[in-house]
Write a protein that holds these residues in place. Sequence first.
Motif, PDB file in Angstrom:
ATOM      1  N   TRP A 120      -0.849   6.966  -7.321  1.00  0.00           N
ATOM      2  CA  TRP A 120      -1.642   6.712  -6.122  1.00  0.00           C
ATOM      3  C   TRP A 120      -3.129   6.736  -6.445  1.00  0.00           C
ATOM      4  O   TRP A 120      -3.548   7.202  -7.509  1.00  0.00           O
ATOM      5  CB  TRP A 120      -1.347   7.744  -5.036  1.00  0.00           C
ATOM      6  CG  TRP A 120      -1.448   9.176  -5.503  1.00  0.00           C
ATOM      7  CD1 TRP A 120      -2.574   9.918  -5.723  1.00  0.00           C
ATOM      8  CD2 TRP A 120      -0.346  10.029  -5.838  1.00  0.00           C
ATOM      9  NE1 TRP A 120      -2.246  11.185  -6.155  1.00  0.00           N
ATOM     10  CE2 TRP A 120      -0.890  11.284  -6.230  1.00  0.00           C
ATOM     11  CE3 TRP A 120       1.048   9.877  -5.821  1.00  0.00           C
ATOM     12  CZ2 TRP A 120      -0.083  12.362  -6.610  1.00  0.00           C
ATOM     13  CZ3 TRP A 120       1.845  10.945  -6.202  1.00  0.00           C
ATOM     14  CH2 TRP A 120       1.277  12.166  -6.592  1.00  0.00           C
TER      15      TRP A 120
ATOM     16  N   THR B  28       0.731   3.210  -5.981  1.00  0.00           N
ATOM     17  CA  THR B  28       0.734   2.299  -7.129  1.00  0.00           C
ATOM     18  C   THR B  28       1.932   2.601  -8.023  1.00  0.00           C
ATOM     19  O   THR B  28       2.620   3.615  -7.853  1.00  0.00           O
ATOM     20  CB  THR B  28      -0.558   2.447  -7.948  1.00  0.00           C
ATOM     21  OG1 THR B  28      -0.585   3.761  -8.537  1.00  0.00           O
ATOM     22  CG2 THR B  28      -1.789   2.251  -7.081  1.00  0.00           C
TER      23      THR B  28
ATOM     24  N   ASP C 280      -1.499   1.996 -13.456  1.00  0.00           N
ATOM     25  CA  ASP C 280      -1.596   0.891 -12.510  1.00  0.00           C
ATOM     26  C   ASP C 280      -2.735   1.127 -11.529  1.00  0.00           C
ATOM     27  O   ASP C 280      -3.471   0.196 -11.177  1.00  0.00           O
ATOM     28  CB  ASP C 280      -0.265   0.757 -11.759  1.00  0.00           C
ATOM     29  CG  ASP C 280      -0.194  -0.495 -10.892  1.00  0.00           C
ATOM     30  OD1 ASP C 280      -0.718  -1.535 -11.306  1.00  0.00           O
ATOM     31  OD2 ASP C 280       0.397  -0.415  -9.800  1.00  0.00           O
ATOM     32  N   ALA C 281      -2.905   2.371 -11.099  1.00  0.00           N
ATOM     33  CA  ALA C 281      -4.004   2.692 -10.190  1.00  0.00           C
ATOM     34  C   ALA C 281      -5.352   2.453 -10.861  1.00  0.00           C
ATOM     35  O   ALA C 281      -6.269   1.862 -10.278  1.00  0.00           O
ATOM     36  CB  ALA C 281      -3.895   4.154  -9.738  1.00  0.00           C
TER      37      ALA C 281
ATOM     38  N   THR D  21      -6.084  -1.235 -11.305  1.00  0.00           N
ATOM     39  CA  THR D  21      -6.451  -1.829 -10.018  1.00  0.00           C
ATOM     40  C   THR D  21      -7.923  -1.600  -9.711  1.00  0.00           C
ATOM     41  O   THR D  21      -8.633  -2.497  -9.241  1.00  0.00           O
ATOM     42  CB  THR D  21      -5.587  -1.244  -8.893  1.00  0.00           C
ATOM     43  OG1 THR D  21      -4.210  -1.538  -9.148  1.00  0.00           O
ATOM     44  CG2 THR D  21      -5.975  -1.800  -7.538  1.00  0.00           C
TER      45      THR D  21
ATOM     46  N   VAL E  76       5.594  -1.237  -4.612  1.00  0.00           N
ATOM     47  CA  VAL E  76       6.298  -0.371  -5.555  1.00  0.00           C
ATOM     48  C   VAL E  76       7.735  -0.234  -5.057  1.00  0.00           C
ATOM     49  O   VAL E  76       7.994  -0.306  -3.849  1.00  0.00           O
ATOM     50  CB  VAL E  76       5.599   1.001  -5.642  1.00  0.00           C
ATOM     51  CG1 VAL E  76       6.363   1.951  -6.565  1.00  0.00           C
ATOM     52  CG2 VAL E  76       4.164   0.832  -6.129  1.00  0.00           C
TER      53      VAL E  76
ATOM     54  N   LEU F  18      -4.153  -4.944  -5.352  1.00  0.00           N
ATOM     55  CA  LEU F  18      -2.795  -4.598  -5.760  1.00  0.00           C
ATOM     56  C   LEU F  18      -1.777  -5.571  -5.174  1.00  0.00           C
ATOM     57  O   LEU F  18      -0.817  -5.977  -5.841  1.00  0.00           O
ATOM     58  CB  LEU F  18      -2.489  -3.166  -5.328  1.00  0.00           C
ATOM     59  CG  LEU F  18      -1.251  -2.502  -5.924  1.00  0.00           C
ATOM     60  CD1 LEU F  18      -1.397  -2.357  -7.430  1.00  0.00           C
ATOM     61  CD2 LEU F  18      -1.035  -1.132  -5.293  1.00  0.00           C
TER      62      LEU F  18
ATOM     63  N   ASN G 120       0.817  -1.235   0.000  1.00  0.00           N
ATOM     64  CA  ASN G 120       0.000   0.000   0.000  1.00  0.00           C
ATOM     65  C   ASN G 120       0.836   1.264   0.000  1.00  0.00           C
ATOM     66  O   ASN G 120       0.295   2.359  -0.126  1.00  0.00           O
ATOM     67  CB  ASN G 120      -0.990   0.029   1.165  1.00  0.00           C
ATOM     68  CG  ASN G 120      -2.109  -0.968   1.002  1.00  0.00           C
ATOM     69  OD1 ASN G 120      -2.214  -1.638  -0.024  1.00  0.00           O
ATOM     70  ND2 ASN G 120      -2.957  -1.086   2.012  1.00  0.00           N
TER      71      ASN G 120
END
Length: 481
Positions: free
Chosen positions: A323, A173, A178-179, A182, A345, A338, A145
């Motif tokens: 994020w 993220t 990627d965020a 997700t 990350v 995630l 996270n």
Amino acid sequence: MPVVENQSTARELARLIGPAAGLPAPRYAGLARRIRDLVTSGSLPSGHRLPAERELAAALDLSRVTVASAYRVLREEGFASTRHGSGTVAELPQAGPLWGPPSSAPGVLDLAHAAPEAAPGLSAAYADALAALPAHLSGHGYAPNGLPQLRAAVADRFTARGLPTEPDQVVITAGVGDATATVLETLLQPGDRVLVEHPTYPSILGMVAAAGGRCTPVPVDPSDPDALVRAAHLATRQSSPRLAFVIPDFSNPTGVRLSASGRRRLAATLWQQGVLSVVDEVAAELYLDGEALAPFAAGLPDAATITVGGLSKAVWGGLRVGWLRTDAALAAQLGATLLRRQLSVGLLDQLAATALLGRLDQVLEHRRGQLRERRDALLDAIGSRLPEWEVHRPAGGLSLWCRLPPGVGSAALVAGAAPSGLLLAEGRAFGTGHSFDDHLRLPFTRPVADLHRAVEVLARVQSEVRSGAWGGSPARPRTVV
């Protein structure tokens, strides 16, 4: 433009199509093209049933054979399908294949990707990160996270912008994409509809399709930014989307920015209709004229929105830190998704991002000045060398959305410019189906000399296309950043 109801009646669709006498020959092909345009613009939402052939033929005063042939063309092109018990249903073709990575080959000017060079201060931030790294080396190196100090820095940034946020509402993220992925992986079920701006950031179209969802396009008009609010109101009532993907600040590619009142009305409309907003803020602080506006999520319950953001445009695309921000419980659910894909990350990147967030105002001041100069230079060059192009002057963001003159398509320009080392993205990469070949996105993310070179190449290629001297084949649509 009005939108048809959930089940299109022949009379309603005939009104949108217009008089049959105005359809180009052959009539069946003209009718198919008109219906296709209604689907790609969002006026005839994907998934809605078309009238029976006999009923539409009567409403348009055409033969049933003409309508049947038009429906056949639509099915062959992927704009309609036959479903058992539902007749012919309007559809959007599936997203095309993705690009490879942006080009870094010598002599190539890559304007297919709206990605500026690294901002000053990036090296110093990594030096700070290296200095802080030893304190973490005795541990396992994972930060599910996100590092606590980075989550706190992101939360503080939201709070300073008018959206009170606690660290447990933030998930770190590997970038904005990627965020977004997700969110879709966690919340979207096969067949769910997602409201998207049209045109929009191309990767969202592919992401929705990959998650089994269906896009419902809502037209964006650069000359009337708040038209999106009115169109979205109709679409949410008639399509019942699960999510809405919106870019309220300097939308990619149009550069449209919703007004303060427009974003409040759109946010309220989506919340009242039970639609969860996924808000892309990657360019929110890249305003070049005017001033900052409160985040889209301000004034709404935390669970009403998921805001995604990152440092790729303000700082550098090579810094893969992004994020998402939402209600703490939903953030934990998204974080669990995630965690199934990646434990963390990279720690060094997170430490560098933490350092950059502490001096982000200075970084943004430099980036805004740089982009402002480049935007104005590109606008001047287009006005001088390509005066027939219609260009909306964006108040921020990273690119211009140019309407091309009649007879000039973006596919031909893109293909014609490539041999000169100029890489561009076709306009139709930003739309569903075959929309926007009459538009071209031009990022102003490169130095002024590069932008002048690009315009000179485009002016030459346009002249060749018009004269018939260029005989190449248009490139395939591509997905870009």
